[in-house]
Design a protein around this motif. Sequence first.
Motif, PDB file in Angstrom:
ATOM      1  N   GLY A   1       3.015   3.523  -4.818  1.00 30.42           N
ATOM      2  CA  GLY A   1       3.016   4.419  -5.979  1.00 30.42           C
ATOM      3  C   GLY A   1       2.451   3.783  -7.242  1.00 30.42           C
ATOM      4  N   LYS A   2       1.784   2.651  -7.106  1.00 33.16           N
ATOM      5  CA  LYS A   2       1.268   1.941  -8.292  1.00 33.16           C
ATOM      6  C   LYS A   2       0.165   2.742  -8.983  1.00 33.16           C
ATOM      7  CE  LYS A   2       0.029  -1.556  -5.759  1.00 33.16           C
ATOM      8  NZ  LYS A   2       0.401  -1.084  -4.402  1.00 33.16           N
ATOM      9  N   THR A   3      -0.835   3.165  -8.197  1.00 31.47           N
ATOM     10  CA  THR A   3      -1.961   3.891  -8.791  1.00 31.47           C
ATOM     11  C   THR A   3      -1.497   5.228  -9.377  1.00 31.47           C
ATOM     12  OG1 THR A   3      -3.536   2.789  -7.369  1.00 31.47           O
ATOM     13  CG2 THR A   3      -4.234   4.901  -8.280  1.00 31.47           C
ATOM     14  N   THR A   4      -0.554   5.876  -8.690  1.00 35.82           N
ATOM     15  CA  THR A   4      -0.023   7.140  -9.215  1.00 35.82           C
ATOM     16  C   THR A   4       0.659   6.879 -10.559  1.00 35.82           C
ATOM     17  OG1 THR A   4       0.310   7.849  -6.935  1.00 35.82           O
ATOM     18  CG2 THR A   4       1.431   9.119  -8.629  1.00 35.82           C
TER      19      THR A   4
ATOM     20  N   ASN B   1       0.851  -1.201   0.000  1.00 39.17           N
ATOM     21  CA  ASN B   1       0.000   0.000   0.000  1.00 39.17           C
ATOM     22  C   ASN B   1       0.878   1.240   0.000  1.00 39.17           C
ATOM     23  OD1 ASN B   1      -2.173  -1.745   2.171  1.00 39.17           O
ATOM     24  ND2 ASN B   1      -2.597  -1.259   0.058  1.00 39.17           N
ATOM     25  N   GLY B   2       0.514   2.186  -0.846  1.00 39.12           N
ATOM     26  CA  GLY B   2       1.252   3.455  -0.868  1.00 39.12           C
ATOM     27  C   GLY B   2       2.560   3.403  -1.643  1.00 39.12           C
TER      28      GLY B   2
ATOM     29  N   HIS C   1      -2.560  -7.022  -5.584  1.00 38.90           N
ATOM     30  CA  HIS C   1      -1.901  -7.433  -4.344  1.00 38.90           C
ATOM     31  C   HIS C   1      -1.827  -8.955  -4.274  1.00 38.90           C
ATOM     32  CE1 HIS C   1      -1.282  -3.576  -2.519  1.00 38.90           C
ATOM     33  NE2 HIS C   1      -2.513  -3.226  -2.832  1.00 38.90           N
TER      34      HIS C   1
HETATM   35  N1  LIG Z   1      -3.875  13.009  -4.592  1.00 38.31           N
HETATM   36  C1  LIG Z   1      -2.976  12.759  -3.656  1.00 38.31           C
HETATM   37  N2  LIG Z   1      -2.609  13.681  -2.761  1.00 38.31           N
HETATM   38  C2  LIG Z   1      -1.675  13.446  -1.823  1.00 38.31           C
HETATM   39  N3  LIG Z   1      -1.021  12.261  -1.699  1.00 38.31           N
HETATM   40  C3  LIG Z   1      -1.354  11.295  -2.553  1.00 38.31           C
HETATM   41  C4  LIG Z   1      -2.345  11.475  -3.579  1.00 38.31           C
HETATM   42  N4  LIG Z   1      -2.443  10.331  -4.290  1.00 38.31           N
HETATM   43  C5  LIG Z   1      -1.578   9.459  -3.727  1.00 38.31           C
HETATM   44  N5  LIG Z   1      -0.927  10.044  -2.701  1.00 38.31           N
HETATM   45  C6  LIG Z   1       0.102   9.418  -1.863  1.00 38.31           C
HETATM   46  O1  LIG Z   1       1.102   8.895  -2.720  1.00 38.31           O
HETATM   47  C7  LIG Z   1       1.574   7.626  -2.245  1.00 38.31           C
HETATM   48  C8  LIG Z   1       1.364   6.578  -3.336  1.00 38.31           C
HETATM   49  O2  LIG Z   1      -0.024   6.341  -3.468  1.00 38.31           O
HETATM   50  P1  LIG Z   1      -0.626   5.328  -4.543  1.00 38.31           P
HETATM   51  O3  LIG Z   1      -2.110   5.417  -4.461  1.00 38.31           O
HETATM   52  O4  LIG Z   1       0.006   5.573  -5.851  1.00 38.31           O
HETATM   53  O5  LIG Z   1      -0.109   3.938  -3.950  1.00 38.31           O
HETATM   54  P2  LIG Z   1      -0.524   2.452  -4.364  1.00 38.31           P
HETATM   55  O6  LIG Z   1       0.746   1.701  -4.541  1.00 38.31           O
HETATM   56  O7  LIG Z   1      -1.467   2.458  -5.491  1.00 38.31           O
HETATM   57  O8  LIG Z   1      -1.236   1.973  -3.039  1.00 38.31           O
HETATM   58  P3  LIG Z   1      -2.484   0.924  -2.821  1.00 38.31           P
HETATM   59  O9  LIG Z   1      -1.897  -0.436  -2.982  1.00 38.31           O
HETATM   60  O10 LIG Z   1      -2.869   1.191  -1.411  1.00 38.31           O
HETATM   61  O11 LIG Z   1      -3.545   1.251  -3.807  1.00 38.31           O
HETATM   62  C9  LIG Z   1       0.801   7.345  -0.960  1.00 38.31           C
HETATM   63  O12 LIG Z   1       1.590   7.722   0.131  1.00 38.31           O
HETATM   64  C10 LIG Z   1      -0.440   8.229  -1.068  1.00 38.31           C
HETATM   65  O13 LIG Z   1      -0.864   8.637   0.209  1.00 38.31           O
END
Ligand SMILES: Nc1ncnc2c1ncn2[C@@H]1O[C@H](COP(=O)(O)OP(=O)(O)OP(=O)(O)O)[C@@H](O)[C@H]1O
Length: 359
Positions: free
Chosen positions: A73-76, A70-71, A222
């Motif tokens: 950076g995948k979704t970003t 989690n967190g 996941h």
């Molecule tokens: N719009 C936003 N504003 C501020 N922080 C953000 C935003 N989007 C994501 N983040 C932060 O950036 C980091 C990466 O988030 P992201 O959603 O890309 O992770 P992830 O790997 O997809 O996680 P998950 O498995 O929980 O979906 C996290 O710490 C999240 O809190």
Amino acid sequence: MSPESSLAREQEKIDDAAKQDQQEKPKKKKVAEAAVRMKHVTKRFGSKLAVDDLSLEIRAGRVYGLIGPNGAGKTTTFSMLAGYLQPTDGNIEVLGFSPHQVSELKSRVGVLPQDAILPPLDKVGEFLMHMARLQGTSRDRAESMARAVLDEVEGRDWWNQRCSSLSHGMAKRVQLAQALLGDPDVVLLDEPTGGLDPRSAYEVRQLIKGRKGRCTLIVSSHNLQELEEICDGAAILDRGKLVASGTIAQLTGASEEVHVKIGRPPRGMDASAYRATSADSIVSRGIQRVRDLPIVKRVEYDDEKNELVVYFERSGEVDAEMVIGHVLWALLQEQVRISGVIKGRGLERRVMDLTDEED
Ligand SMILES: Nc1ncnc2c1ncn2[C@@H]1O[C@H](COP(=O)(O)OP(=O)(O)OP(=O)(O)O)[C@@H](O)[C@H]1O
């Protein structure tokens, strides 16, 4: 009207329709060798560094996993590839274009976002046709495209159902159908099996496998066993940074280590005569035989897990299958009981080794 002229009119109609269809289907541009190229990409949200200097190349035609806790950076990363977010720094190319070159990438990139929401009042068929029409197709073609993808996700009976009446799993499959509309060259799937029951998740995996070779699929999940099963390669992210990437075999060490699960002693046998805790036990003698094999580089034994890890160097004829054969033979010679064998350490364990626990 004579039968001949009526036939000629019909033929004209067919020719016109075919011409229209040709105009609507723009010739696919040459597929770039790399479907995705990311160079030193960084994304900040205020002071939060979500993606940190990420460089990645994904070859066309692959099923590629984006892995991380989690967190990570995948979704970003997905959002930047889809053109929903602009990187703070660095360069991204999808099929040779910037994700913001919408007209060049129209209908060539399909996206299933993690938290996609369907318009509740639309019927499923209407929604999919609307999405197909946004790709610039005629009504007739939009309908045939929409029916084809709905069929592919096993949802042909939902055409007239309102989106608000779909279960979570059904909605996910409709969103997946939307991502596959028009046969895109790159498909981004963020958690495609998240929240699905085991059968639906299995069907979605089959569907992804069925698309293999037809397009590049980039999948985040996941469920690491799932990614190990469907992906050719993957990148592991942790706190925005790339910590490893490569083929699944490279990531799991499948071409350099073999894990053998040792079975329990047979009923009635004294455990100390069997287990490796005593020097002259059955398991100890078996392990010594494995150590003596010339193709084996190193052997580790975990007494708590009852697991033997055999390291080898892949070369010439020596591969995992050959090593498994020799190792099992050596163990069986000493009557060691075997309850399982796997090549490599499995993606799950590799990800655990590479990603830290949250601070
Ligand atoms: N719009 C936003 N504003 C501020 N922080 C953000 C935003 N989007 C994501 N983040 C932060 O950036 C980091 C990466 O988030 P992201 O959603 O890309 O992770 P992830 O790997 O997809 O996680 P998950 O498995 O929980 O979906 C996290 O710490 C999240 O809190």
